[in-house]
Structure formats: structure tokens, C-alpha cells
Scaffold this motif. Sequence first.
Motif, mmCIF file in Angstrom:
data_model
loop_
_atom_site.group_PDB
_atom_site.id
_atom_site.type_symbol
_atom_site.label_atom_id
_atom_site.label_comp_id
_atom_site.label_asym_id
_atom_site.label_seq_id
_atom_site.Cartn_x
_atom_site.Cartn_y
_atom_site.Cartn_z
ATOM 1 N N GLY A 178 -60.133 19.559 44.345
ATOM 2 C CA GLY A 178 -59.171 19.540 43.263
ATOM 3 C C GLY A 178 -59.616 20.789 42.539
ATOM 4 N N SER A 225 -50.822 16.631 44.560
ATOM 5 C CA SER A 225 -51.654 16.687 43.333
ATOM 6 C C SER A 225 -50.986 15.929 42.069
ATOM 7 C CB SER A 225 -51.520 18.506 42.962
ATOM 8 O OG SER A 225 -51.583 19.280 43.810
ATOM 9 N N LEU A 245 -53.841 14.453 40.382
ATOM 10 C CA LEU A 245 -54.625 15.087 39.518
ATOM 11 C C LEU A 245 -54.049 15.452 38.123
ATOM 12 C CD1 LEU A 245 -57.161 16.932 39.261
ATOM 13 C CD2 LEU A 245 -55.911 18.747 40.624
ATOM 14 N N LEU A 299 -64.027 14.397 37.261
ATOM 15 C CA LEU A 299 -63.894 14.842 38.692
ATOM 16 C C LEU A 299 -65.115 14.907 39.435
ATOM 17 C CD1 LEU A 299 -60.948 17.331 38.666
ATOM 18 C CD2 LEU A 299 -60.887 14.978 39.699
#
Length: 654
Positions: A315, A343, A346, A436
Motif C-alpha cells: 500500500g 486501491s 485503502l 497497515l
Amino acid sequence: MRRSLAAAAVVLLAVPAIASDLLIRLERRAGDDLARLRAAGLPVVHETLGALFLEGDEATLGAARAAGFQARVLDDRAGASDYLQVGIRPDSDLESLRRFGAEIWAEENWRLLRVPRGAPLERLPEARVFVGRLPHRPFELPANAPVRSRAGNDAPNPLIQKMVAAVASADVDAYWTDLVTNPPTNSRYSSSAGATNAANYVASKFAAMGMPSQFQTYSASNAPNVVGTHGGGVTPGRVYLVIGHLDDLPYWGVAPGADDNASGSVTVIESAKVMSCWGFKSTVKFVTVTGEELGLLGSEAYAADAAARGEDIRGVLNFDMNGWAGDGVPAGENLDVNYNATSQWLGELFAQCAQEYATGVVVDAFSCPSLNASDHYPFWQRGWPAICGITDNEGYCGHTGYYPYYHTRSDTIPNCGNRSFFYGTIRATVATAATLAEPFKVTFRDTSVDVGAPAWLVVADRGPNTNPGSAQTLTVEVWSAAEPGPETVTLTEDGVNSMFFRGSIATTAEPAVHGDGKVSLREGDVLQARYIDASDCDGASNVAYTVSSSVVWGAKPAEVAPVALLAGPPTRLTWPPVPGAVRYDVASGALPTTGLHDASCGANDLLAEAWDDARPDPGAGAGYWYLVRGENAFGSGTWGSGSDAAPRTIAACP
């Protein structure tokens, strides 16, 4: 610069170069169009909110139409041309734009220009436009399936709360002022001495944090990228990036570049400072890149090199112009966070972390694959999840608002407005990056512990590193329900000046013997550990951290029923596969089944669920009884039970 990029392209063998002359636009039909087209082998080089762009030939055009897409040829000179997607602002110099290249398409807030292959972009940003170059290589498919590191019902992590609280406005202000003034040049234009001075400044800040860093020199004419690495203690091969570009405009004279993009660089530095004291399972890299204003040169160089090295990037958090408090549109300014299909998870995670950790910033995360004018884009091209955070999207994907001091000498800190908005974006960055990478003070290395296998522990703590000349040790307590009195484990520092300490303790199904260096476990048990941190990152003393791990009771075979042998060939013994077993041992004894302890080892480390007993028949109507043990990958497992349900220990088999 062109030589270094070409060399990187040679290494990336997954996608062949395109030898064709057609630039083709496909009308988008669904959000997963890119993945479907690339899986079918069609050379998609760019996507926007409403379309996909291919470079190919007549066969490519026919294949796209056969797949049901509305296709249009925009240009037949792709072999000799570059294409620039140019975002238009209210104050853009359209006359300069017309002189720079031929417009061949327009949609949303941007225009597509055709320019000669390799045309430099140095002067185009002076037209106060956003510029992104379309690549000539197809987009790559994601290498890893998206994984949310935070479930929606998880409680906020106390360690991350401490990090968010540690974002210091005074430090942010100091970094911001230093970069904006950047004496003696007052500029960070990528090829200037000021940009090199700024890169040295970033490296000095990383050094003061005790964070290893390196320069990535990708061009003789541009300042280097700066990469600070905070290594992970459990899964260090998994990498997350926090990135922002260091260079700015105008290209001559004073160029403060407060919002564009000292703000993104300060986000990188402050996030590194806050997170550097804490340990994480995965690696976080803090990267300032240069050459962004000249066509994403620094981020392209980093992404190409990372792909060539096989870096496992999970990421990327990119920030560009996140220091401006906005123009009040919408009322109560928010941070626009752009993502593409790869993404989306994210972008949504960033919005979730910003809210749940009370960062003070409202996040509007939305799909905007059109935005290719910032440093997340080279990562999108290679299939890596990446987001771009910016105060206002400047018209991309229907999101309005624009920064009036863009690329001018008036891009100063006072003109960015209320700094509390900027502080909030940094707190949200820290919350997301930490989520993360998974912070820990003490953890089990493995998600579960197999009975009979060693339980490995890792502690992340800078405090015990009292002697920089040798590896240090510390202790952790480990216990279970079967052995509630804790055993003490000694963990050793990974190396000189490391913050990670690790060690193991044996586990057993035998009755507990306190002080024997083994932890007794029983089926359904939970293994627990506790570490006392004498001096925590936030200044607290003697903070107790605990962690638990589930227990896998080895492989679980049952007793194989007694088999009466008859005269003739060897007896073929088979049994069902045992979950978790990678090999098997067989022990047996003569019938009747009394005296099972008199077993002998018949076979060791079998790789299949079968064994031929070649012993002679014991006599008419007689036979042998058998027990099978399944071993897991660590060599631990349990024997089945006899007819009286008592577990058996077969000492004859290793």
C-alpha cells in the motif's frame, strides 16, 4: 534519466513493449473494466473515470469491439508521440497549452495533448496546469489480493491512539518553515541546489530519529529521492510507503512551495518521527521524491526499481497539496482521497481511520482513476494499491475547489490558512500507516502455536538497547490455563542497535512443571505472554503489554482399528488424511490389545496415508494393532488413543 528508466523497463518482463501506432479510447462500462481487459491481454495504458485508453493496432481495436466496448481511434501516431493528460484550472494559461502540443481529446476537467516522443515538461507546469504523461506500457494486474488490516468492528488500537496523539504541531510548524524558507536558495526546484539541500535536510531528520535512510539517485540533473526505512519485526518483506514530492515551482527565483508540496513532505517527516519509536510487524518506508513537477520522475524511478527488486509493496499513501485549509467548498473543508479499483479498500480504510482515531479531519474518499498527475500514479501502473490525498481535487472526477496560489511565489504558509486542518491530515496518515503495518510491543511470531513446537516471541522496544556495542536481552512471562504460573523467557536483541528482541519457549502436553522452561498446554488452551516496558514511547513507566495466541493441538489422528492378518502378501494399512499433518509415524503391537505400551515403531515420517506391514503373520486368527501419529510442519503431533481412550506415548518412534 531516459537511460535509467529504459534499464528498469528491461527488467520488468511481465509486460511486453507495445509496437503499434493507434491510441484507442474505450467507453467505460464497469468499474472492473481495467482488470477484465488486462486479463484478456489487451494493452490498457491508462484509465479515467469514464474511459480506458489502449495503444495497439487494428487487431487490438477489433478485439476491444468484439468484447462489447465502444471504441474510437484518437490518434494514429502513437509510435512517435507522447500523450499528456493536462488538468485545466480557472487560471490556466490556455495559450501556452496550445503552443505546447496538439489537443486530440477533452473530457472532465482535462485535455489530452499529443507531443513529440520524449518532449521535456520543464516549462509546461508554468501554465498552471496539472500534467500527467500517459505511459507506453500496459497497466499491470495486482500481485496481491487486497486485505483490510482493520475490520469494521475492531476497537481502536491503544498503540495507534498514542501515535496519533504524538503528532506535534510545533514540530510540524518547524519542518514546514524549514522547507519553505530552505536557505539560502528559498527554492526546491528539482534540478536546483535548493532541492539537494532539502533532500539533505530530510535525511538529517531521519538520522536524528535513528531511522536508516538512503539517497536514491536516479538522474544526474535532479536532486535524489530520500528513503527512510522503518523495518518490520515479523513480516519485514511486506512494505508500506508514505510518500510526498519535495520539489516545487516556479523554476527560477523564490519558490516557497508551502502547499505544493512542502505539506506532503512534512507529512512524510512527521509521520516518520511519530512512528520511529514504535515497532511494527511490517516495514514502513518514508519517501520524499523529486522531479514530480517534471513528470513524476522520482516516483517513477522508485516504482521501477522496486518492481525490478521484487519489493512486496502492499500500500502507498501519497500526499500532494494537503496543507491548504481550502476555500470553504465544501463548508468545513475535507481531504479528497483518490483511489482506483485496486486501491478502493485503502481509500476506505484511510477514511475509517481518520474518523475512528478522532484525527480532526473529514475524509472524502472516492474513485478517481483520472488523476495521474501525482506520485501515486507509477504505483497504480504496476498494480500496487495507492491513494492520493489532496485538499481539493481541482475538478478531477467532479470534485471542485482549487488552490489559488498554485505554482506561484505566493504559495506560502500564511496563505494556506488554518493549520489545524493540515495537522489533522497528518494524524490521519499516522493512523492509517500504523494500522497497515500493525504495531506491537510484544507478539507471538505465528498466528497460532502448535503443541510440541516452540512458541516464538518478539518484543519491539528501543529502551533496552543500552549498549550500542553488543546485543542486549530482556525477559517475557508466558503462561496458559494448564500452567497459570508463568514461565520466564529470555529474548535476545536481533543485532546491535536493533529494537527487536526475539526468543522461544518449548510447549508440551505433559503436566506442568513450573520452572522447567516449558509451558504446558491442553486442548482448547490459549497461550499468553506479558512484557513490562520500563519506559514507553509516550513517557509512561512500567507499562504492561499482554498478547495471546491460539493453540493448535497438533495433527489429530485416531487409532487405526485392529487388523487381523492372514497368510499371504504384506498387509496394506490405510487411513484418512489428518488435517494439519504433513507426514505420519506408525507404531504397532501384537493382538490382543492389552499392553499397548509394548508397541514398536513400524514406520517413521511417511509422506502418504498408507503403509505396508511386511512382518510375517503372527498366527491364525491373530494380528496387530496400530496407532498412527500425524506430524505437522514443526514435527509435533499426537498419537491416537487406545481402546480405553487413554492417549499413548510411543517412545520407539522419534
